[in-house]
Design an enzyme around this catalytic site. Structure first.
Site, short mmCIF file in Angstrom:
data_model
loop_
_atom_site.label_atom_id
_atom_site.label_comp_id
_atom_site.label_asym_id
_atom_site.label_seq_id
_atom_site.Cartn_x
_atom_site.Cartn_y
_atom_site.Cartn_z
N SER A 71 -5.82 -3.17 -10.00
CA SER A 71 -5.47 -3.10 -8.58
C SER A 71 -6.46 -2.33 -7.71
O SER A 71 -6.26 -2.25 -6.49
CB SER A 71 -4.07 -2.49 -8.42
OG SER A 71 -3.08 -3.42 -8.79
N LYS A 74 -7.51 -4.16 -4.69
CA LYS A 74 -6.83 -4.15 -3.39
C LYS A 74 -7.61 -3.39 -2.32
O LYS A 74 -7.36 -3.58 -1.12
CB LYS A 74 -5.42 -3.59 -3.55
CG LYS A 74 -4.49 -4.48 -4.38
CD LYS A 74 -3.07 -3.92 -4.41
CE LYS A 74 -2.12 -4.80 -5.20
NZ LYS A 74 -2.25 -4.69 -6.65
N SER A 128 0.61 -0.29 -4.21
CA SER A 128 -0.02 -1.33 -5.03
C SER A 128 0.89 -2.55 -5.19
O SER A 128 0.93 -3.16 -6.26
CB SER A 128 -0.43 -0.78 -6.40
OG SER A 128 -1.50 -1.51 -6.94
N LYS A 235 -7.15 4.58 -4.67
CA LYS A 235 -6.49 3.37 -5.19
C LYS A 235 -6.45 3.47 -6.70
O LYS A 235 -7.46 3.72 -7.36
CB LYS A 235 -7.23 2.09 -4.77
CG LYS A 235 -6.44 0.83 -5.12
CD LYS A 235 -5.22 0.70 -4.24
CE LYS A 235 -4.14 -0.18 -4.86
NZ LYS A 235 -3.42 0.43 -5.99
#
Length: 318
Positions: A71, A74, A128, A235
């Site tokens: 993720s 993202k 997320s 992140k």
């Protein structure tokens, strides 16, 4: 005949001279010895720590290995969404039909419910949320395919030569990059005030329409709730093929530091590594890594060496 007595000043000078020539007498340096940092120990199989002011690499461990990034993808999803300059207050539907990686994946976000593009970005970055990331791609001009193409074009523009995306969530192991490339992505993401704001939001409720419902969401990086950290961008990511990952930009000792920590074992091991990095930068000391995490790291490094050796052999045979 009486000898003349030496003056006090002359006597002091003679005494100092005698001490200076006495064998074995040395001046004592009372300044503290220079601190030699301990070697930094991390659970991450691949890691890179960079001082963004100077560009100096503070720590590197296999930073050019190309691996799944889960993720962390993202971050690029957010960059491409903001580059399109679509209205952030536009209410858009949760669509996932072109993101095949979402089939059978549970989510609290209901398909076809609606929420603003800004809140979709918040859910994708903060918690997320995979369906939110997919919805951003599906509501992009030209749809999902154009969005993924824009992700790869942006990667090339940023000089991320080892990076490739096939979808916007990070659920695919084919979304790959390197720690060195992800430092470039962190640099780029830092230029977007909304990414800085949303990625570091600790928690928030989201109100959906059609049907109307409310869900509470938390940040996947618990460090944003720690007041001793100054985090600008963050992140996390996890799939089995990528392990636990973290890309984070934080201010440490009044300087912005990018940390990319890839493929650790355990739900909090990547967060533990970030804490080890900070402690090492501030004190020169490195906290120990659990034995099970060390073994996982060695196993991953061995797998990467075997993969590299196989690729080299195939190239030689061509």
């Amino acid at each position: 005949m009486r000898m003349k007595t030496h003056s006090p000043i002359l006597a002091l000078l003679l005494a100092c001279a005698c001490v200076a020539v006495m064998p074995g007498v040395q001046a004592v340096d009372k300044s503290p010895p220079a601190r030699t940092p301990s070697p930094l120990q991390l659970a991450s199989a691949s890691a890179l720590v960079v001082d963004l002011n100077s560009g100096r690499e503070l720590f590197a461990s296999h930073p050019d290995v190309v691996v799944p990034i889960a993720s962390i993808s993202k971050l690029m999803t957010a960059v491409v969404t903001l580059d399109a300059a679509q209205p952030l207050d536009e209410v858009i539907p949760v669509l996932i039909h072109d993101t095949r990686e979402l089939r059978g994946v549970y989510s609290r976000v209901r398909v076809n419910s609606r929420i603003s593009r800004r809140e979709m970005l918040l859910l994708a970055l903060m918690s997320s949320e995979n369906r939110a990331a997919a919805a951003l791609a599906h509501n992009y001009p030209g749809g999902h395919a154009r969005f993924v193409a824009a992700m790869n074009a942006k990667a090339r523009a940023l000089g991320m030569r080892s990076t490739r995306f096939v979808e916007p969530t990070g659920l695919s192991e084919l979304n790959v990059s390197s720690a060195r490339d992800l430092v470039k992505l962190l640099r780029a993401a830092r230029q977007y005030p909304l990414i800085r704001e949303l990625s570091t939001t600790a928690s928030q409720s989201a109100r959906f329409q059609q049907p109307n419902y409310v869900q509470n969401f938390n940040n996947t990086n618990p460090l944003v709730r720690n007041p001793t950290w100054r985090i600008e961008v963050t992140k996390t990511g996890f799939i089995n093929e990528a392990g636990h990952c973290l890309a984070m930009l934080a201010v440490v000792q009044n300087r912005p530091v990018a940390m990319v920590l890839l493929n650790t074992l355990g739900k909090r091991s990547h967060v533990g590594d970030a804490t080890r990095v900070r402690q090492w930068l501030e004190t020169g000391k490195s906290a120990p890594v659990p034995l099970v995490a060390q073994r996982h790291k060695q196993q991953k490094l061995l797998e990467w060496r075997r993969t590299q050796a196989t690729a080299t052999t195939q190239d030689l045979r061509r």
